[in-house]
Design an enzyme around this catalytic site. Structure first.
Site, PDB file in Angstrom:
ATOM      1  N   ARG A  27       0.824  -1.207   0.000  1.00  0.00           N
ATOM      2  CA  ARG A  27       0.000   0.000   0.000  1.00  0.00           C
ATOM      3  C   ARG A  27       0.856   1.253   0.000  1.00  0.00           C
ATOM      4  O   ARG A  27       0.500   2.254  -0.589  1.00  0.00           O
ATOM      5  CB  ARG A  27      -0.897  -0.039   1.237  1.00  0.00           C
ATOM      6  CG  ARG A  27      -1.573   1.270   1.564  1.00  0.00           C
ATOM      7  CD  ARG A  27      -2.835   1.042   2.371  1.00  0.00           C
ATOM      8  NE  ARG A  27      -3.762   0.204   1.631  1.00  0.00           N
ATOM      9  CZ  ARG A  27      -4.697  -0.561   2.203  1.00  0.00           C
ATOM     10  NH1 ARG A  27      -4.802  -0.601   3.515  1.00  0.00           N
ATOM     11  NH2 ARG A  27      -5.503  -1.279   1.460  1.00  0.00           N
ATOM     12  N   TYR A  28       1.962   1.206   0.727  1.00  0.00           N
ATOM     13  CA  TYR A  28       2.838   2.371   0.863  1.00  0.00           C
ATOM     14  C   TYR A  28       4.057   2.176  -0.039  1.00  0.00           C
ATOM     15  O   TYR A  28       4.400   1.052  -0.387  1.00  0.00           O
ATOM     16  CB  TYR A  28       3.277   2.517   2.322  1.00  0.00           C
ATOM     17  CG  TYR A  28       2.136   2.711   3.301  1.00  0.00           C
ATOM     18  CD1 TYR A  28       1.511   3.940   3.429  1.00  0.00           C
ATOM     19  CD2 TYR A  28       1.697   1.653   4.097  1.00  0.00           C
ATOM     20  CE1 TYR A  28       0.474   4.114   4.339  1.00  0.00           C
ATOM     21  CE2 TYR A  28       0.661   1.823   5.002  1.00  0.00           C
ATOM     22  CZ  TYR A  28       0.051   3.057   5.126  1.00  0.00           C
ATOM     23  OH  TYR A  28      -0.973   3.233   6.026  1.00  0.00           O
ATOM     24  N   ARG A  61       7.247  -0.081   1.823  1.00  0.00           N
ATOM     25  CA  ARG A  61       7.093  -1.192   2.759  1.00  0.00           C
ATOM     26  C   ARG A  61       5.896  -2.062   2.397  1.00  0.00           C
ATOM     27  O   ARG A  61       4.929  -1.588   1.799  1.00  0.00           O
ATOM     28  CB  ARG A  61       6.973  -0.690   4.197  1.00  0.00           C
ATOM     29  CG  ARG A  61       5.893   0.336   4.434  1.00  0.00           C
ATOM     30  CD  ARG A  61       6.295   1.218   5.619  1.00  0.00           C
ATOM     31  NE  ARG A  61       5.238   2.106   6.092  1.00  0.00           N
ATOM     32  CZ  ARG A  61       4.941   3.262   5.515  1.00  0.00           C
ATOM     33  NH1 ARG A  61       5.560   3.646   4.431  1.00  0.00           N
ATOM     34  NH2 ARG A  61       3.992   4.029   6.022  1.00  0.00           N
ATOM     35  N   CYS A  78      -4.472 -17.592  15.007  1.00  0.00           N
ATOM     36  CA  CYS A  78      -3.926 -16.906  16.173  1.00  0.00           C
ATOM     37  C   CYS A  78      -4.191 -17.788  17.392  1.00  0.00           C
ATOM     38  O   CYS A  78      -4.994 -18.718  17.318  1.00  0.00           O
ATOM     39  CB  CYS A  78      -4.616 -15.562  16.388  1.00  0.00           C
ATOM     40  SG  CYS A  78      -4.618 -14.542  14.894  1.00  0.00           S
ATOM     41  N   CYS A  98      -9.631 -12.437  18.279  1.00  0.00           N
ATOM     42  CA  CYS A  98     -10.219 -11.220  18.821  1.00  0.00           C
ATOM     43  C   CYS A  98     -11.506 -10.952  18.063  1.00  0.00           C
ATOM     44  O   CYS A  98     -11.521 -10.979  16.837  1.00  0.00           O
ATOM     45  CB  CYS A  98      -9.255 -10.054  18.646  1.00  0.00           C
ATOM     46  SG  CYS A  98      -7.591 -10.453  19.213  1.00  0.00           S
ATOM     47  N   CYS A 143     -11.381  -8.221  15.263  1.00  0.00           N
ATOM     48  CA  CYS A 143     -10.263  -8.280  14.308  1.00  0.00           C
ATOM     49  C   CYS A 143     -10.611  -7.693  12.934  1.00  0.00           C
ATOM     50  O   CYS A 143     -11.640  -8.009  12.354  1.00  0.00           O
ATOM     51  CB  CYS A 143      -9.835  -9.725  14.135  1.00  0.00           C
ATOM     52  SG  CYS A 143      -8.481  -9.915  12.965  1.00  0.00           S
ATOM     53  N   ARG A 199      -9.152  -8.429  10.265  1.00  0.00           N
ATOM     54  CA  ARG A 199      -9.100  -9.502   9.268  1.00  0.00           C
ATOM     55  C   ARG A 199     -10.040 -10.650   9.651  1.00  0.00           C
ATOM     56  O   ARG A 199      -9.774 -11.811   9.350  1.00  0.00           O
ATOM     57  CB  ARG A 199      -7.651  -9.988   9.095  1.00  0.00           C
ATOM     58  CG  ARG A 199      -6.717  -8.841   8.768  1.00  0.00           C
ATOM     59  CD  ARG A 199      -5.538  -9.206   7.888  1.00  0.00           C
ATOM     60  NE  ARG A 199      -4.784  -7.987   7.611  1.00  0.00           N
ATOM     61  CZ  ARG A 199      -3.691  -7.595   8.277  1.00  0.00           C
ATOM     62  NH1 ARG A 199      -3.170  -8.371   9.211  1.00  0.00           N
ATOM     63  NH2 ARG A 199      -3.099  -6.458   7.985  1.00  0.00           N
ATOM     64  N   ASP A 230     -11.761  -0.141  12.901  1.00  0.00           N
ATOM     65  CA  ASP A 230     -12.121  -0.198  11.483  1.00  0.00           C
ATOM     66  C   ASP A 230     -13.587  -0.599  11.322  1.00  0.00           C
ATOM     67  O   ASP A 230     -14.193  -1.141  12.236  1.00  0.00           O
ATOM     68  CB  ASP A 230     -11.238  -1.225  10.758  1.00  0.00           C
ATOM     69  CG  ASP A 230      -9.780  -0.786  10.715  1.00  0.00           C
ATOM     70  OD1 ASP A 230      -9.526   0.422  10.613  1.00  0.00           O
ATOM     71  OD2 ASP A 230      -8.898  -1.666  10.795  1.00  0.00           O
ATOM     72  N   ASP A 265      -7.305   4.109  10.028  1.00  0.00           N
ATOM     73  CA  ASP A 265      -6.906   3.451   8.789  1.00  0.00           C
ATOM     74  C   ASP A 265      -8.085   3.689   7.843  1.00  0.00           C
ATOM     75  O   ASP A 265      -9.193   3.197   8.074  1.00  0.00           O
ATOM     76  CB  ASP A 265      -6.657   1.953   9.031  1.00  0.00           C
ATOM     77  CG  ASP A 265      -5.479   1.439   8.210  1.00  0.00           C
ATOM     78  OD1 ASP A 265      -5.216   2.026   7.130  1.00  0.00           O
ATOM     79  OD2 ASP A 265      -4.836   0.461   8.617  1.00  0.00           O
ATOM     80  N   LYS A 303      -3.070   4.698   6.888  1.00  0.00           N
ATOM     81  CA  LYS A 303      -3.245   5.246   8.232  1.00  0.00           C
ATOM     82  C   LYS A 303      -3.135   6.767   8.216  1.00  0.00           C
ATOM     83  O   LYS A 303      -2.173   7.312   7.710  1.00  0.00           O
ATOM     84  CB  LYS A 303      -2.185   4.652   9.155  1.00  0.00           C
ATOM     85  CG  LYS A 303      -2.294   3.136   9.283  1.00  0.00           C
ATOM     86  CD  LYS A 303      -1.170   2.564  10.109  1.00  0.00           C
ATOM     87  CE  LYS A 303      -1.191   1.049  10.158  1.00  0.00           C
ATOM     88  NZ  LYS A 303      -0.756   0.424   8.891  1.00  0.00           N
TER      89      LYS A 303
HETATM   90  C1  LIG Z   1       0.029  -0.609   8.837  1.00  0.00           C
HETATM   91  C2  LIG Z   1       0.574  -1.053   7.581  1.00  0.00           C
HETATM   92  C3  LIG Z   1       1.937  -0.955   7.298  1.00  0.00           C
HETATM   93  C4  LIG Z   1       2.928  -0.383   8.286  1.00  0.00           C
HETATM   94  O1  LIG Z   1       2.635   0.961   8.537  1.00  0.00           O
HETATM   95  P1  LIG Z   1       3.573   1.856   9.462  1.00  0.00           P
HETATM   96  O2  LIG Z   1       2.824   3.143   9.579  1.00  0.00           O
HETATM   97  O3  LIG Z   1       4.879   1.998   8.742  1.00  0.00           O
HETATM   98  O4  LIG Z   1       3.736   1.154  10.762  1.00  0.00           O
HETATM   99  C5  LIG Z   1       2.381  -1.377   6.072  1.00  0.00           C
HETATM  100  N1  LIG Z   1       1.526  -1.862   5.152  1.00  0.00           N
HETATM  101  C6  LIG Z   1       0.205  -1.954   5.379  1.00  0.00           C
HETATM  102  C7  LIG Z   1      -0.676  -2.483   4.321  1.00  0.00           C
HETATM  103  C8  LIG Z   1      -0.317  -1.570   6.609  1.00  0.00           C
HETATM  104  O5  LIG Z   1      -1.631  -1.691   6.847  1.00  0.00           O
HETATM  105  S1  SF4 Z   2      -6.452  -8.873  16.030  1.00  0.00           S
HETATM  106 FE1  SF4 Z   2      -6.900 -10.509  14.532  1.00  0.00          FE
HETATM  107  S2  SF4 Z   2      -4.914 -11.096  13.710  1.00  0.00           S
HETATM  108 FE2  SF4 Z   2      -4.529  -9.968  15.610  1.00  0.00          FE
HETATM  109  S3  SF4 Z   2      -4.396 -11.553  17.199  1.00  0.00           S
HETATM  110 FE3  SF4 Z   2      -6.506 -10.827  17.155  1.00  0.00          FE
HETATM  111  S4  SF4 Z   2      -7.546 -12.264  15.778  1.00  0.00           S
HETATM  112 FE4  SF4 Z   2      -5.366 -12.487  15.404  1.00  0.00          FE
END
Ligand SMILES: *Cc1c(COP(=O)(O)O)cnc(C)c1O
Ligand code: SF4
Length: 371
Positions: A102-103, A106, A115, A119, A122, A124, A283, A320, A327
């Site tokens: 996305r960025y 990174r 996990c 949670c 979550c 995801r 989110d 986000d 973010k």
């Molecule tokens: C959060 C995230 C990161 C890391 O973001 P930082 O602000 O550098 O900690 C990288 N890629 C994705 C897709 C993310 O959601």
């Molecule tokens: S937030 Fe989602 S990915 Fe993170 S530990 Fe909890 S269930 Fe697992």
């Protein structure tokens, strides 16, 4: 316990695998300790699986408390009118399965979809506990190839699911492959296991991780009661391996949406050598809207911290952006007015201060140039 080589292993070192066999996954198991009607939970669990480590379950003191809310299913999960499956459109920024780019510099590499505890909030939720437990070697290979082919990637973040759910040997192999890429400067791992199954953090795991420095670990604690002797030991082991630790919390209604609770959490984190990093606005996750707070709540919490406690304790509060904008930092506003000559500010106590600006570029040049 005895290793193949015949060596005695420390109890702590072997324990986590055994502990992972003793999970609370059925609503019936909740009634071993708490008297509740589990009928409505059965339908929830068939859509969004339940999994709670015995360790985390034992942190629950009463029905509906902040630990309970984070891990025990709620009928509200199936009555969510707002949420969306993939609120951050991660699939939209995924050039190969499980990798989100996305960025500019990174990437996020999902290496596991399970996990130690699921949670309920979550992000995801669409995939965690529902997709195959981990990616295939072939999928990992594709992710690695993608990173190799993109020299702009200098930061690789292993996420999931929880990367520490992988066996030590697998983690070692993936880290080795990522580290071997010339342009990757830093590696990060995001894990909730120091909170939900701290026994996973062993001297052996740490000895693997420290081969791959500079390596950073972000942990995930949301409530002061999650900080125990065991989680302190886990974070201490990681920190002693030279790994800088950050914490990512989610602002959760009824769990930590209170300035006092948040401050206690942040102070306790610093005491176990973890630096608060992010505080996430919840989110728009499908099945988790009952955890959402208003943004004003987060801003008020930050205002109650800034100036009143160590800057080191204060996380960056971020949203986000829905739809994949990444973010975005949210701050209380300390700028009262702003013009060419001055900035008018308020401090944490509400007092007003004026900061005079230096002259703008052209005037500055005229002033600095001798006649
Ligand atoms: C959060 C995230 C990161 C890391 O973001 P930082 O602000 O550098 O900690 C990288 N890629 C994705 C897709 C993310 O959601
Ligand atoms: S937030 Fe989602 S990915 Fe993170 S530990 Fe909890 S269930 Fe697992």
């Amino acid at each position: 316990m005895v290793l193949e080589g015949g060596l005695e292993r420390g109890v702590v070192e072997e324990d986590w695998r055994t502990l992972l066999k003793d999970l609370i996954t059925k609503p019936e198991q909740i009634t071993e300790k708490f008297r509740i009607d589990i009928e409505p939970l059965k339908a929830v669990v068939s859509v969004y699986p339940m999994r709670v480590s015995r360790y985390y379950f034992n942190l629950i003191e009463e029905v509906g408390d902040p630990i309970w809310m984070q891990c025990i299913p709620s009928p509200l999960e199936l009555k969510d009118p707002y949420g969306i499956e993939d609120p951050l459109d991660e699939e939209g920024d995924s050039p190969v399965p499980g990798l989100v780019h996305r960025y500019p510099d990174r990437v996020l590499m999902c290496v596991s979809t399970v996990c130690a505890t699921y949670c309920r909030f979550c992000t995801r939720k669409r995939m965690v506990g529902r997709s195959p437990a981990r990616l295939s070697m072939d999928e990992w290979a594709k992710q690695i190839e993608y990173i190799k082919g993109n020299p702009s990637i200098r930061d690789v973040l292993l996420s999931g699911g929880d990367p520490f759910m992988l066996p030590d040997e697998t983690l070692d192999r993936i880290l080795g492959k990522v580290r071997a890429i010339q342009h990757v400067e830093i590696v990060r791992i995001g894990s909730r296991m120091p909170c939900t199954l701290p026994q996973r953090i062993t001297p052996k795991l740490c000895s693997i991780l420290k081969k791959y420095h500079p390596l950073y670990v972000n942990v995930h604690f949301n409530h002061p009661r999650e900080i125990t002797e065991e989680s302190e030991r886990a974070c201490g082991l990681l920190a002693d391996a030279g790994i800088p630790l950050g914490n990512q919390s989610v602002l959760l209604k009824g769990v930590n949406d209170d300035p006092k609770v948040m401050k206690e959490l942040l102070h306790k984190l610093l005491k176990i050598r973890v630096r608060p990093y992010y505080l996430f606005q919840m989110d728009l996750v499908k099945g988790a809207s009952h955890f959402r707070t208003r943004v004003e709540t987060g801003i008020k919490i930050l205002e109650s911290l800034i100036g009143y406690t160590s800057g080191l304790a204060i996380p960056r509060y971020v949203i986000d952006a829905p739809g994949g904008g990444g973010k975005i930092p949210i701050q209380p506003n300390y700028i009262v007015a702003f013009d060419k000559d001055k900035v008018i500010l308020r401090n944490y106590e509400g007092n007003i201060y004026v900061y005079p600006q230096p002259p703008i570029e052209e005037e500055a040049i005229a002033y600095a140039t001798p006649p």
